[in-house]
Design a protein around this motif. Structure first.
Motif, mmCIF file in Angstrom:
data_model
loop_
_atom_site.group_PDB
_atom_site.id
_atom_site.type_symbol
_atom_site.label_atom_id
_atom_site.label_comp_id
_atom_site.label_asym_id
_atom_site.label_seq_id
_atom_site.Cartn_x
_atom_site.Cartn_y
_atom_site.Cartn_z
ATOM 1 N N VAL A 81 0.853 -1.179 0.000
ATOM 2 C CA VAL A 81 0.000 0.000 0.000
ATOM 3 C C VAL A 81 0.895 1.237 0.000
ATOM 4 C CG1 VAL A 81 -1.794 1.287 1.221
ATOM 5 C CG2 VAL A 81 -1.781 -1.217 1.300
ATOM 6 N N CYS A 82 0.673 2.110 -0.957
ATOM 7 C CA CYS A 82 1.468 3.331 -1.095
ATOM 8 C C CYS A 82 0.550 4.548 -1.027
ATOM 9 C CB CYS A 82 2.220 3.329 -2.419
ATOM 10 S SG CYS A 82 3.341 1.948 -2.618
ATOM 11 N N PRO A 83 0.242 4.987 0.191
ATOM 12 C CA PRO A 83 -0.604 6.183 0.283
ATOM 13 C C PRO A 83 0.205 7.440 -0.017
ATOM 14 C CG PRO A 83 -0.062 5.390 2.468
ATOM 15 C CD PRO A 83 0.532 4.421 1.493
ATOM 16 N N SER A 136 -3.187 8.269 -3.944
ATOM 17 C CA SER A 136 -2.357 9.441 -4.067
ATOM 18 C C SER A 136 -3.044 10.603 -4.735
ATOM 19 C CB SER A 136 -1.125 9.060 -4.893
ATOM 20 O OG SER A 136 -0.421 10.189 -5.280
ATOM 21 N N ASN A 137 -2.585 11.802 -4.364
ATOM 22 C CA ASN A 137 -2.945 12.994 -5.114
ATOM 23 C C ASN A 137 -1.972 13.180 -6.279
ATOM 24 O OD1 ASN A 137 -0.683 13.640 -3.634
ATOM 25 N ND2 ASN A 137 -1.376 15.670 -3.080
ATOM 26 N N LEU A 138 -0.998 12.313 -6.371
ATOM 27 C CA LEU A 138 -0.028 12.323 -7.459
ATOM 28 C C LEU A 138 -0.484 11.250 -8.446
ATOM 29 C CD1 LEU A 138 2.735 13.478 -8.356
ATOM 30 C CD2 LEU A 138 3.791 11.553 -7.180
ATOM 31 N N ASP A 139 -1.035 11.655 -9.574
ATOM 32 C CA ASP A 139 -1.639 10.672 -10.459
ATOM 33 C C ASP A 139 -0.594 9.824 -11.185
ATOM 34 O OD1 ASP A 139 -0.751 12.082 -12.718
ATOM 35 O OD2 ASP A 139 -2.723 12.823 -13.252
ATOM 36 N N TRP A 140 -1.064 8.854 -11.943
ATOM 37 C CA TRP A 140 -0.182 7.876 -12.586
ATOM 38 C C TRP A 140 0.798 8.529 -13.548
ATOM 39 C CZ3 TRP A 140 0.051 7.176 -17.815
ATOM 40 C CH2 TRP A 140 -0.987 7.720 -18.568
#
Length: 171
Positions: A81-83, A136-140
């Motif tokens: 899991v990478c939040p 994430s708020n950092l998209d793909w």
């Protein structure tokens, strides 16, 4: 960053997960259970001035991705899991290079997830037996740029996400 800080962060982030997993593994194998590893978005986009933290999260991926292969056929599932940024008090206790704490400002760019939303996403991911859960708020696209074009990521995107630039050299 002092070696003592690296050792302290690795003791919590890496060895804590390792020791818990080793203790639970016989039961997990017997019950065909699930290992859920809380990593970080820093696996994809390193946080500036947090070399020990970033290293500990990279180490988790190396360990648990290897363990996933070793457990193949046992019925035990491993989910990483990478939040991204989550609204916790963790930012108040960030260790700096000398081992003291330096509270970090609240993130001003992007969305900060609530702990409840992160917990629910992890629960839903566990039900689906996901291998990787990136919250994430950092998209793909940003993660892809960070992975494939790190210099571009450091120069263009990272300052917008963190309000700072990556430092040159090793911390």
């Amino acid at each position: 960053t002092s070696l003592a800080v690296f050792e302290r962060i690795m003791a919590v982030n890496f060895y804590g997960a390792l020791h818990c997993t080793q203790a639970a593994l016989p039961s997990l194998v017997a019950r065909r259970g699930q290992i859920i590893v809380l990593s970080s978005l820093s696996q994809y986009a390193p946080v500036p001035d947090r070399a020990a933290y970033n290293a500990s999260k990279h180490a988790l991926h190396g360990l648990f991705e290897t363990l996933r292969g070793e457990l193949d056929g046992t019925g035990v599932h491993v989910m990483m899991v990478c939040p991204g940024y989550t609204a916790t008090d963790l930012r108040k206790n960030v260790l700096v290079g000398d081992g003291s704490t330096a509270p970090q400002p609240v993130l001003t760019a992007g969305r900060v997830a609530s702990p409840q939303d992160v917990a629910e996403a992890i629960y839903q991911g566990a039900l689906k037996r996901r291998r990787l859960l990136v919250l994430s708020n950092l998209d793909w696209r940003a993660r892809m740029i960070a992975r494939c074009f790190p210099r571009l990521f450091e120069q263009l995107l990272l300052p917008r996400l963190t309000g700072s630039r990556m430092s040159r050299g090793v911390s």
